[in-house]
Design an enzyme around this catalytic site. Structure first.
Site, PDB file in Angstrom:
ATOM      1  N   GLY A   1      68.310   3.258  -2.174  1.00 43.63           N
ATOM      2  CA  GLY A   1      66.898   2.865  -3.377  1.00 43.63           C
ATOM      3  C   GLY A   1      68.083   2.665  -4.119  1.00 43.63           C
ATOM      4  O   GLY A   1      69.675   2.596  -4.643  1.00 43.63           O
ATOM      5  N   SER A   2      67.865   1.142  -4.752  1.00 42.89           N
ATOM      6  CA  SER A   2      69.398   0.797  -6.316  1.00 42.89           C
ATOM      7  C   SER A   2      68.331  -0.432  -7.247  1.00 42.89           C
ATOM      8  O   SER A   2      67.330  -0.511  -7.295  1.00 42.89           O
ATOM      9  CB  SER A   2      69.908   0.222  -5.481  1.00 42.89           C
ATOM     10  OG  SER A   2      69.347  -0.912  -4.441  1.00 42.89           O
TER      11      SER A   2
END
Length: 240
Positions: free
Chosen positions: A208-209
């Site tokens: 996640g980013s």
């Protein structure tokens, strides 16, 4: 009555599924895994192997290995052939289109540049690809927080890694890997002096980013907020 002669050429033979052909089909269907994901997959398989007598341990290990294989998948992509195209460096959803000063650590000045931000969920492929062809002229990592990557403040507050690419005509595009609430490890394989082709894989962010792309002055994005992007294929804009 004369009989029709039996055809002896190879075209009349029944099709066979050779091991080589089967392997080619598997490779074309199942995307490869980024090397950074192999230790995580191995750990899940190890848990399943050690606890094979216990259903919950076996299932947990296999589930974790499968989830990591999906997260670290590295699917092949075909960049557009259109000259001057700037492509998305990541899979995900466009969350911000605005103008902002590039990261201060790149020493590019305070003049705002067009910016397109892409949010990556845990379900997206997390490899990053070069938005343009060119030479890497700067790579800068800056420590920071690990707040939610979908918040506007993430670009300034969170840990980040910036890659500045100069095209053959002198235009510069900056791709910034931004860590998130769950993503706490930025992997960047690009180094100053590297020559990247559009769509080349250069890094990865774990779990996640966000990816911020700073475009040259005068560039007009051709995407909208909420649009899904495919790394290396979706065109964000054209070089001015």
């Amino acid at each position: 009555m004369a009989r029709r002669p039996r055809r002896s050429d190879s075209s009349s033979a029944e099709p066979t599924l050779s091991p080589q052909h089967l392997l080619a089909l598997v490779r074309s269907t199942i995307p490869p895994i980024h090397p950074a994901g192999r230790p995580f997959i191995a750990a899940g398989l190890a848990v399943a192997g050690v606890g094979y007598r216990h259903r919950w341990a076996r299932r947990t290990g296999l589930l974790a290995a499968g989830a990591c294989a999906g997260f670290f998948r590295h699917p092949p992509r075909v960049p557009p052939s259109r000259a001057g195209a700037i492509v998305a460096p990541a899979d995900g959803v466009i969350c911000v289109i605005d103008t902002a000063a590039p990261p201060a650590e790149l020493s590019m000045g305070d003049a705002p540049l067009p910016r397109v931000s892409i949010f990556l969920s845990v379900f997206d492929a997390h490899v990053q690809r070069a938005p343009v062809s060119g030479e890497v002229v700067a790579v800068q990592h800056r420590p920071g927080r690990f707040g939610s990557a979908d918040l506007p403040a993430a670009s300034n507050d969170n840990e980040r890694n910036s890659v500045r690419i100069r095209t053959a005509n002198g235009a510069e595009v900056v791709a910034v890997q931004v860590a998130g609430l769950v993503a706490r490890r930025i992997v960047c394989d690009a180094h100053v002096g590297d020559k990247l082709a559009i769509g080349d894989t250069y890094g990865l962010i774990r779990f996640g980013s966000r990816l911020d792309t700073y475009l040259p002055p005068g560039t007009e994005p051709v995407v909208i907020v909420g649009q899904r992007t495919i790394a290396g294929e979706t065109i964000l804009a054209d070089l001015p």
